[in-house]
Design a protein around this motif. Structure first.
Motif, PDB file in Angstrom:
ATOM      1  N   LEU A 475     -24.386 -19.762 -31.349  1.00 33.75           N
ATOM      2  CA  LEU A 475     -24.225 -18.536 -31.808  1.00 33.75           C
ATOM      3  C   LEU A 475     -24.646 -18.237 -33.422  1.00 33.75           C
ATOM      4  O   LEU A 475     -25.651 -17.159 -33.753  1.00 33.75           O
ATOM      5  CB  LEU A 475     -22.769 -17.981 -32.091  1.00 33.75           C
ATOM      6  CG  LEU A 475     -22.416 -16.702 -32.483  1.00 33.75           C
ATOM      7  CD1 LEU A 475     -22.896 -15.366 -31.957  1.00 33.75           C
ATOM      8  CD2 LEU A 475     -20.885 -16.357 -32.622  1.00 33.75           C
ATOM      9  N   VAL A 476     -24.537 -19.109 -34.411  1.00 31.61           N
ATOM     10  CA  VAL A 476     -25.014 -19.042 -35.356  1.00 31.61           C
ATOM     11  C   VAL A 476     -26.473 -19.116 -35.697  1.00 31.61           C
ATOM     12  O   VAL A 476     -27.178 -18.536 -36.561  1.00 31.61           O
ATOM     13  CB  VAL A 476     -24.311 -20.023 -36.410  1.00 31.61           C
ATOM     14  CG1 VAL A 476     -22.788 -19.766 -36.830  1.00 31.61           C
ATOM     15  CG2 VAL A 476     -24.477 -21.459 -36.129  1.00 31.61           C
ATOM     16  N   ASN A 477     -27.274 -20.091 -34.876  1.00 30.38           N
ATOM     17  CA  ASN A 477     -28.418 -19.965 -34.541  1.00 30.38           C
ATOM     18  C   ASN A 477     -29.085 -18.839 -34.142  1.00 30.38           C
ATOM     19  O   ASN A 477     -29.972 -18.429 -34.365  1.00 30.38           O
ATOM     20  CB  ASN A 477     -28.985 -21.266 -33.780  1.00 30.38           C
ATOM     21  CG  ASN A 477     -28.891 -22.451 -34.564  1.00 30.38           C
ATOM     22  OD1 ASN A 477     -30.037 -22.771 -35.270  1.00 30.38           O
ATOM     23  ND2 ASN A 477     -27.967 -23.399 -34.367  1.00 30.38           N
ATOM     24  N   HIS A 478     -28.519 -18.153 -33.231  1.00 34.25           N
ATOM     25  CA  HIS A 478     -28.833 -16.797 -32.592  1.00 34.25           C
ATOM     26  C   HIS A 478     -29.000 -15.719 -33.671  1.00 34.25           C
ATOM     27  O   HIS A 478     -29.833 -15.019 -33.918  1.00 34.25           O
ATOM     28  CB  HIS A 478     -27.963 -16.428 -31.594  1.00 34.25           C
ATOM     29  CG  HIS A 478     -28.259 -14.976 -30.949  1.00 34.25           C
ATOM     30  ND1 HIS A 478     -29.322 -14.678 -30.077  1.00 34.25           N
ATOM     31  CD2 HIS A 478     -27.576 -13.825 -31.086  1.00 34.25           C
ATOM     32  CE1 HIS A 478     -29.446 -13.343 -29.831  1.00 34.25           C
ATOM     33  NE2 HIS A 478     -28.343 -12.961 -30.374  1.00 34.25           N
ATOM     34  N   ILE A 479     -27.696 -15.828 -34.698  1.00 26.93           N
ATOM     35  CA  ILE A 479     -27.902 -14.908 -35.719  1.00 26.93           C
ATOM     36  C   ILE A 479     -28.955 -15.029 -36.394  1.00 26.93           C
ATOM     37  O   ILE A 479     -29.482 -14.176 -37.394  1.00 26.93           O
ATOM     38  CB  ILE A 479     -26.461 -14.823 -36.268  1.00 26.93           C
ATOM     39  CG1 ILE A 479     -25.192 -14.422 -35.463  1.00 26.93           C
ATOM     40  CG2 ILE A 479     -26.535 -13.971 -37.488  1.00 26.93           C
ATOM     41  CD1 ILE A 479     -23.858 -14.761 -35.894  1.00 26.93           C
ATOM     42  N   LYS A 480     -29.351 -16.203 -36.808  1.00 29.03           N
ATOM     43  CA  LYS A 480     -30.318 -16.609 -37.609  1.00 29.03           C
ATOM     44  C   LYS A 480     -31.823 -16.494 -37.045  1.00 29.03           C
ATOM     45  O   LYS A 480     -32.868 -16.408 -37.569  1.00 29.03           O
ATOM     46  CB  LYS A 480     -30.233 -18.256 -38.053  1.00 29.03           C
ATOM     47  CG  LYS A 480     -31.409 -18.642 -38.934  1.00 29.03           C
ATOM     48  CD  LYS A 480     -31.548 -18.122 -40.103  1.00 29.03           C
ATOM     49  CE  LYS A 480     -32.533 -19.000 -41.209  1.00 29.03           C
ATOM     50  NZ  LYS A 480     -33.853 -19.292 -40.232  1.00 29.03           N
ATOM     51  N   GLN A 481     -31.677 -15.947 -35.789  1.00 26.91           N
ATOM     52  CA  GLN A 481     -33.041 -15.653 -35.131  1.00 26.91           C
ATOM     53  C   GLN A 481     -33.842 -16.822 -34.643  1.00 26.91           C
ATOM     54  O   GLN A 481     -34.800 -16.652 -34.307  1.00 26.91           O
ATOM     55  CB  GLN A 481     -33.692 -14.385 -35.779  1.00 26.91           C
ATOM     56  CG  GLN A 481     -32.949 -13.248 -35.850  1.00 26.91           C
ATOM     57  CD  GLN A 481     -33.960 -12.280 -36.547  1.00 26.91           C
ATOM     58  OE1 GLN A 481     -34.742 -12.434 -37.184  1.00 26.91           O
ATOM     59  NE2 GLN A 481     -33.582 -10.783 -36.368  1.00 26.91           N
ATOM     60  N   ASN A 482     -32.876 -17.915 -34.570  1.00 23.27           N
ATOM     61  CA  ASN A 482     -33.608 -19.107 -33.959  1.00 23.27           C
ATOM     62  C   ASN A 482     -33.761 -19.050 -32.482  1.00 23.27           C
ATOM     63  O   ASN A 482     -32.715 -18.315 -32.056  1.00 23.27           O
ATOM     64  CB  ASN A 482     -33.031 -20.238 -34.605  1.00 23.27           C
ATOM     65  CG  ASN A 482     -33.296 -20.651 -35.849  1.00 23.27           C
ATOM     66  OD1 ASN A 482     -34.174 -20.201 -36.328  1.00 23.27           O
ATOM     67  ND2 ASN A 482     -32.015 -21.363 -36.513  1.00 23.27           N
ATOM     68  N   ASN A 483     -34.596 -19.955 -31.890  1.00 21.32           N
ATOM     69  CA  ASN A 483     -34.607 -19.831 -30.376  1.00 21.32           C
ATOM     70  C   ASN A 483     -33.629 -20.835 -29.755  1.00 21.32           C
ATOM     71  O   ASN A 483     -33.925 -21.929 -29.769  1.00 21.32           O
ATOM     72  CB  ASN A 483     -36.082 -20.310 -29.955  1.00 21.32           C
ATOM     73  CG  ASN A 483     -36.367 -20.182 -28.515  1.00 21.32           C
ATOM     74  OD1 ASN A 483     -35.292 -19.987 -27.537  1.00 21.32           O
ATOM     75  ND2 ASN A 483     -37.304 -20.727 -27.928  1.00 21.32           N
ATOM     76  N   VAL A 484     -32.409 -20.286 -29.346  1.00 19.46           N
ATOM     77  CA  VAL A 484     -31.391 -21.206 -28.958  1.00 19.46           C
ATOM     78  C   VAL A 484     -31.756 -21.697 -27.646  1.00 19.46           C
ATOM     79  O   VAL A 484     -31.220 -22.840 -27.418  1.00 19.46           O
ATOM     80  CB  VAL A 484     -29.857 -20.513 -28.785  1.00 19.46           C
ATOM     81  CG1 VAL A 484     -29.749 -19.794 -30.026  1.00 19.46           C
ATOM     82  CG2 VAL A 484     -30.254 -19.413 -27.744  1.00 19.46           C
TER      83      VAL A 484
END
Length: 636
Positions: A475-484
């Motif tokens: 979730l926090v990586n998605h918020i950061k717009q990283n490719n989860v």
């Protein structure tokens, strides 16, 4: 020791929710080093070993801070921290960290600008993988295995430069486009360097800006020195802020927030340094770090004021501090080896001195273990072999936990390991976040045992909780717009950890042995593979490190009786391993015959000792008539 106030005895003190914010920032800053290290390596033109001095500055502060408290207590014959009280200890620690955060700002801003011709020797002495770029970021010099390269960057600005006729006589080759760098590159020999630098200065008036890395380390040391005092006082104080019977629950909650800080710290630092669009490392701006340290200084000052003016229970002790002459002597010798390492850093004789220092420290502890068995007088807590071997265990545990992620950035940047061209420093934060998130997965799972739940409920939660924690990471990586999607293949590693928890049966010694063996296997798989298999094998070290601290700590202080407090202080000092082991791995990585990939033999050695400690401590505690599996491990 004074009893907590009646309010705190009846229930959870409201100040506890203020206290646990400091747990968050310990994790936030410590984990952020994983992104800050590769950035500083590029920005300050450092070798891999030099870049690991960030860990040296940060974790050596814990050793120095704890040592100062111990020596002052020994001199005054009373526990200084208990005398002043845990609340004041936290306040003083917060104020020290505020000073460090404010000192960081002028240290970051201080720079020296020199003409590019003055950098000839520095460029000639670049090690493989090092760079030096001009102040305007237009030109960059890079040392590769096959020689030197000049980059003109970015490509959009290069068209009017690379077609000048003078380049042919200077370089004897043409520029070619490098898609990964979005720049044009040309290879040259060292003998061409003087004429090349003269041309750049005369035609483009280029300069090079050098920051003061040593000042950054000094400020980071001051911040961590405050952390050392905070951490020494905050954990027992958290127990006092409520019903003592539920103190372990509050520590688990605080530890969970600490792990959440380690998960999001690398993501936020990456955004500050590289921006939301993940710009190139060359274009990153170290001055953006000031924003974070201004915020941290303000928050820590606000929390300190709350502690000053809020009504809180005072927890103090006036018990006499027992003189332990031989133990103090051993710590003084360890300090001498530490000072030898500092001298080696100053004299640029680093790797041999780091190795000598670690060997010397381990020899002192093993010698103390044997000497105390012959005559225990004067050794205090160090008369117990489980403590001394546990001190070594904490030393190598913190070392392996830190070194895996601190060198991970350089490994991911290595061409051919994860991607053909290697990752840019601006794109490693999801993997650093996943590593620290792995510790959160394990610690949240380990915390289940601290609650009064039925056996079946615990089993169900031991399967569900790891994936809840994993979901938080995604979730926090998605918020950061990283490719989860790149992180999804990690699921099998989590399944293996869950099996390890069930196999360990909530027994600290058995869990240590199992997770130690799994850690060794993971590092070995990482050594012989590359791509996502190798990357996730190394990152999974975080899963296996996750519950090692509380397991080692609980086993090391079992049966110490009146020496428990002193033994705990000695164990905290051994956080020094986080300062010394990463630079050794970095130094091995700087040796071309070894390189960053094979330098990961160091974590294998660390996990091997932890496995040995889990095996050996069982027989030690059995010989003392103690139940070595009575302590239940939990999150730290």
């Amino acid at each position: 020791m004074a009893e907590p106030t009646s309010a705190s005895s009846r229930g959870l003190h409201p100040a506890f929710f203020v206290l646990i914010t400091v747990f968050f920032f310990w994790g936030f800053l410590a984990a952020s080093n994983g992104v800050f290290i590769p950035f500083c390596k590029s920005h300050f033109n450092l070798t891999q070993l030099q870049s690991q001095l960030i860990d040296f500055a940060f974790y050596s502060a814990y050793f120095i801070g704890s040592l100062i408290l111990y020596l002052l207590s020994a001199a005054s014959r009373m526990d200084i921290l208990n005398k002043i009280g845990y609340r004041k200890g936290i306040i003083y620690g917060l104020l020290i960290s505020v000073v460090g955060a404010l000192v960081m700002i002028p240290c970051v801003d201080k720079e020296q600008v020199v003409p590019i011709q003055a950098t000839q020797q520095r460029i000639a002495e670049l090690t493989i993988g090092q760079d030096i770029q001009t102040s305007d970021h237009l030109f960059r010099f890079h040392r590769a295995e096959d020689g030197y390269y000049l980059f003109v960057q970015p490509a959009a600005r290069a068209d009017s430069i690379i077609h000048r006729a003078e380049w042919n006589s200077l370089l004897n080759t043409n520029f070619t486009y490098n898609a990964k760098e979005d720049a044009y590159e040309a290879r040259f020999d060292a003998k061409q360097l003087p004429a090349l630098l003269q041309f750049l200065e005369q035609q483009y008036h280029e300069t090079v800006t050098f920051g003061y890395f040593g000042l950054i380390l000094m400020a980071l040391f001051i911040v961590a020195l405050g952390f050392a005092l905070q951490q020494t006082a905050a954990q027992p104080f958290a127990v006092a802020l409520g019903d003592p019977a539920t103190g372990a629950h509050r520590l688990n909650l605080a530890g969970g927030l600490n792990s959440f800080g380690t998960t999001i710290g690398p993501l936020i630092i990456s955004r500050l340094l590289f921006g939301p669009g993940k710009g190139s490392a060359a274009a990153a701006n170290i001055h953006a770090v000031n924003e974070m340290y201004i915020l941290i200084a303000g928050l820590f000052l606000a929390v300190a004021l709350l502690f000053i003016f809020a009504k809180m229970p005072e927890v103090t002790s006036h018990e006499e501090f027992e003189q332990t002459r031989k133990a103090t002597g051993a710590m003084n010798v360890i300090t001498a080896f530490f000072l030898l390492i500092v001298l080696g850093i100053v004299l640029n004789f680093r790797l041999p001195v780091f190795i000598l220092g670690i060997v010397g420290i381990l020899y002192v502890l093993f010698h103390a273990n044997h000497a105390a068995q012959r005559n225990s007088e004067g050794w205090g807590a160090m008369r117990y072999p489980q403590l001394v071997l546990g001190m070594i265990g904490i030393f190598v545990y913190v070392g392996v936990e830190v070194t895996i992620q601190s060198n991970l950035g350089a490994l991911l940047e290595k061409p051919g390991f994860l991607t053909p061209d290697g990752l840019d420093a601006s794109k490693i934060d999801p993997y650093i976040s996943l590593y620290w998130g792995s510790l959160m997965i394990g610690r949240w799972t380990g915390a289940i045992t601290a609650f009064n739940l039925s056996r079946n409920t615990r089993k169900i939660l031991m399967v569900i909780v790891p994936f809840i924690a994993y979901g938080v990471i995604l979730l926090v990586n998605h918020i950061k717009q990283n490719n989860v999607g790149e992180l999804l293949p990690y699921i099998p590693c989590i399944v293996i950890q869950i099996i390890g928890f069930f196999w360990g049966q909530e027994k600290p010694a058995k869990t240590l042995m199992i997770f130690g063996v799994l850690g060794m296997l993971a590092m070995f798989i990482g050594l012989i593979t590359h791509g996502y298999v190798g990357t996730f094998a190394f990152i999974s070290g975080g899963l296996f490190c996750s519950v090692m601290w509380p397991s080692i700590f609980a086993l090391a202080i079992t049966g110490l009786g009146k020496y428990t407090s002193q033994g705990s202080a000695f164990l905290i000092m051994m956080i020094l391993g986080g300062a010394l082991i990463p630079p050794v791995q970095g130094g091995l990585a700087d040796i071309p015959a070894i390189g960053i990939h094979y330098s990961y033999v160091i974590p294998i050695l660390c996990f091997a000792y932890i496995t040995f400690f889990g095996y050996r401590v069982r027989s030690i505690l059995q010989s003392q008539g103690l139940d070595y599996e009575a302590a239940i491990s939990s999150g730290h």
